[in-house]
Structure formats: structure tokens, C-alpha cells
Design an enzyme around this catalytic site. Structure first.
Site, PDB file in Angstrom:
ATOM      1  N   ASN A  44       0.827  -1.216   0.000  1.00 17.27           N
ATOM      2  CA  ASN A  44       0.000   0.000   0.000  1.00 17.27           C
ATOM      3  C   ASN A  44       0.859   1.264   0.000  1.00 17.27           C
ATOM      4  O   ASN A  44       1.945   1.305   0.562  1.00 17.27           O
ATOM      5  CB  ASN A  44      -0.982   0.003   1.195  1.00 17.27           C
ATOM      6  CG  ASN A  44      -0.317  -0.153   2.542  1.00 17.27           C
ATOM      7  OD1 ASN A  44       0.691  -0.833   2.687  1.00 17.27           O
ATOM      8  ND2 ASN A  44      -0.879   0.484   3.557  1.00 17.27           N
ATOM      9  N   GLU A  46       0.355   5.462   0.628  1.00 16.84           N
ATOM     10  CA  GLU A  46      -0.575   6.473   1.147  1.00 16.84           C
ATOM     11  C   GLU A  46      -0.183   7.883   0.706  1.00 16.84           C
ATOM     12  O   GLU A  46       0.965   8.149   0.354  1.00 16.84           O
ATOM     13  CB  GLU A  46      -0.607   6.389   2.681  1.00 16.84           C
ATOM     14  CG  GLU A  46      -1.124   5.034   3.157  1.00 16.84           C
ATOM     15  CD  GLU A  46      -1.240   4.915   4.655  1.00 16.84           C
ATOM     16  OE1 GLU A  46      -0.676   5.757   5.382  1.00 16.84           O
ATOM     17  OE2 GLU A  46      -1.912   3.967   5.101  1.00 16.84           O
ATOM     18  N   CYS A  55      -4.424   0.676  -2.077  1.00 15.16           N
ATOM     19  CA  CYS A  55      -4.209  -0.577  -1.344  1.00 15.16           C
ATOM     20  C   CYS A  55      -3.147  -1.445  -2.025  1.00 15.16           C
ATOM     21  O   CYS A  55      -2.917  -1.357  -3.238  1.00 15.16           O
ATOM     22  CB  CYS A  55      -5.506  -1.382  -1.299  1.00 15.16           C
ATOM     23  SG  CYS A  55      -6.819  -0.645  -0.336  1.00 15.16           S
ATOM     24  N   GLU A  57      -3.292  -4.585  -2.720  1.00 21.16           N
ATOM     25  CA  GLU A  57      -3.854  -5.480  -3.738  1.00 21.16           C
ATOM     26  C   GLU A  57      -3.907  -4.795  -5.102  1.00 21.16           C
ATOM     27  O   GLU A  57      -3.598  -5.379  -6.139  1.00 21.16           O
ATOM     28  CB  GLU A  57      -5.292  -5.892  -3.361  1.00 21.16           C
ATOM     29  CG  GLU A  57      -5.404  -6.658  -2.061  1.00 21.16           C
ATOM     30  CD  GLU A  57      -5.671  -5.754  -0.872  1.00 21.16           C
ATOM     31  OE1 GLU A  57      -5.010  -4.707  -0.737  1.00 21.16           O
ATOM     32  OE2 GLU A  57      -6.538  -6.113  -0.053  1.00 21.16           O
ATOM     33  N   CYS A  88     -10.596  -4.675   0.822  1.00 20.40           N
ATOM     34  CA  CYS A  88     -11.696  -3.697   0.860  1.00 20.40           C
ATOM     35  C   CYS A  88     -12.609  -3.878  -0.346  1.00 20.40           C
ATOM     36  O   CYS A  88     -12.284  -4.595  -1.300  1.00 20.40           O
ATOM     37  CB  CYS A  88     -11.125  -2.284   0.912  1.00 20.40           C
ATOM     38  SG  CYS A  88     -10.531  -1.688  -0.689  1.00 20.40           S
ATOM     39  N   CYS A  91     -11.057  -3.074  -3.823  1.00 16.74           N
ATOM     40  CA  CYS A  91     -10.153  -4.117  -4.326  1.00 16.74           C
ATOM     41  C   CYS A  91     -10.933  -5.353  -4.757  1.00 16.74           C
ATOM     42  O   CYS A  91     -10.582  -6.020  -5.738  1.00 16.74           O
ATOM     43  CB  CYS A  91      -9.110  -4.469  -3.268  1.00 16.74           C
ATOM     44  SG  CYS A  91      -7.911  -3.137  -3.027  1.00 16.74           S
TER      45      CYS A  91
HETATM   46  N1  THU Z   1      -5.207  -1.329   2.896  1.00 12.51           N
HETATM   47  C1  THU Z   1      -4.691  -2.196   1.980  1.00 12.51           C
HETATM   48  O1  THU Z   1      -3.605  -1.992   1.438  1.00 12.51           O
HETATM   49  N2  THU Z   1      -5.413  -3.298   1.680  1.00 12.51           N
HETATM   50  C2  THU Z   1      -6.577  -3.650   2.287  1.00 12.51           C
HETATM   51  O2  THU Z   1      -7.147  -4.678   1.971  1.00 12.51           O
HETATM   52  C3  THU Z   1      -7.163  -2.785   3.309  1.00 12.51           C
HETATM   53  C4  THU Z   1      -6.476  -1.483   3.538  1.00 12.51           C
HETATM   54  C5  THU Z   1      -4.396  -0.165   3.255  1.00 12.51           C
HETATM   55  C6  THU Z   1      -4.911   1.165   2.805  1.00 12.51           C
HETATM   56  C7  THU Z   1      -4.274   2.093   3.819  1.00 12.51           C
HETATM   57  O3  THU Z   1      -2.966   2.440   3.382  1.00 12.51           O
HETATM   58  C8  THU Z   1      -4.157   1.268   5.061  1.00 12.51           C
HETATM   59  O4  THU Z   1      -4.323  -0.083   4.667  1.00 12.51           O
HETATM   60  C9  THU Z   1      -5.156   1.599   6.123  1.00 12.51           C
HETATM   61  O5  THU Z   1      -6.438   1.594   5.623  1.00 12.51           O
END
Ligand code: THU
Length: 132
Positions: A44, A46, A55, A57, A88, A91
């Protein structure tokens, strides 16, 4: 399970170390397995404009797709949370479109051995797709 999902989970755990998550500090790694046996990792990323966050994925999927990979048999997702991180909704939609037949493994980074398995179809029944 016909393939070595433990290896896929291990690659996702390694990919997680590349997470750029200064805001949530929640590191997620993903590893996609192609039909040809290649593995593409992602983590991920940000943004200070939080909504731009992507994310793990989707990073892995976008890397694979833009590298010309089209057929995926599995994805592993790893983060430090009990039971492993469930993907989520956004994804799940992307997986339903580009990896509909994939198995989904989720694992807690502190307990990789207890990975849980799902299918994309189970995670997003009656998905919206456009066929051309
Ligand atoms: N996140 C993912 O990378 N994958 C998921 O399935 C759920 C959330 C990340 C997004 C963000 O950077 C952090 O987790 C917190 O939400």
C-alpha cells in the site's frame, strides 16, 4: 490447494516491507500469482490527501496488468492484524474484473501459517462487470 500458497504468502509478507504508509502505519503486502507461475508483489502507498491512498492489492494488480499479465490464479494479502486483512470493497471489485477465478489468501504477518482461503466470487457475489 494445488499450488504452494505458502510461498505466495511469504512473497506478500516480503512485499509488505515496501509499504509506504506514514499516516496509518498499517503496512499491507500483496502477491499475485499468474497462470504462468509468475508472482508480482505490491504494497500500500498512502498520500497526505488520504483518499488518494492505494491498497496493496491494487498496486500489485496494476503492476501486473500494466506489465501485460492477464490471467491470475491466486492473490495473497498480509498485514499485522488478527485473522489477516480482508480486501476492501474497491479491491474486491477490481479482483472480480481482472482476477475472477483467483483464490484469495489472507494472513496475519505474525502468523503466516494460519492463512485463510477465499474465492473472489465468494468475497464479491453478483459483481458488476462489463463484457465486451
Ligand atoms: N489497505 C490495503 O492496502 N489493503 C486492504 O485490503 C485494506 C487497507 C491499506 C490502505 C491504507 O494504506 C491502510 O491499509 C489503512 O487503511
Amino acid at each position: 490447494m494445488k499450488f504452494d500458497y505458502k510461498k505466495l504468502v511469504a512473497v506478500a509478507a516480503k512485499a509488505r516491507l515496501g509499504s509506504v504508509s506514514p499516516y496509518s502505519k498499517f503496512k499491507v503486502g500483496a502477491a499475485l500469482l499468474t497462470k504462468a507461475g509468475e508472482i508480482i508483489g505490491g504494497a500500500n502507498v498512502e498520500s497526505a490527501s488520504y483518499g488518494l491512498t492505494c491498497c496493496a492489492e491494487r498496486i500489485a494488480l496494476f503492476k501486473a496488468l500494466t506489465d501485460g499479465k492477464k490471467h491470475f490464479t491466486a492473490i495473497a494479502i498480509v498485514a499485522r492484524c488478527d485473522g489477516g486483512p480482508m480486501p476492501c470493497g474497491a479491491c474486491r471489485q477490481l479482483l472480480a474484473e481482472y482476477a475472477p477465478d483467483a483464490r484469495v489468501f489472507v494472513a496475519d504477518s505474525d502468523d503466516l501459517k494460519s492463512a485463510k482461503a477465499f474465492t473472489v466470487r465468494k468475497l464479491l457475489p453478483s459483481a458488476f462487470v462489463l463484457k465486451n
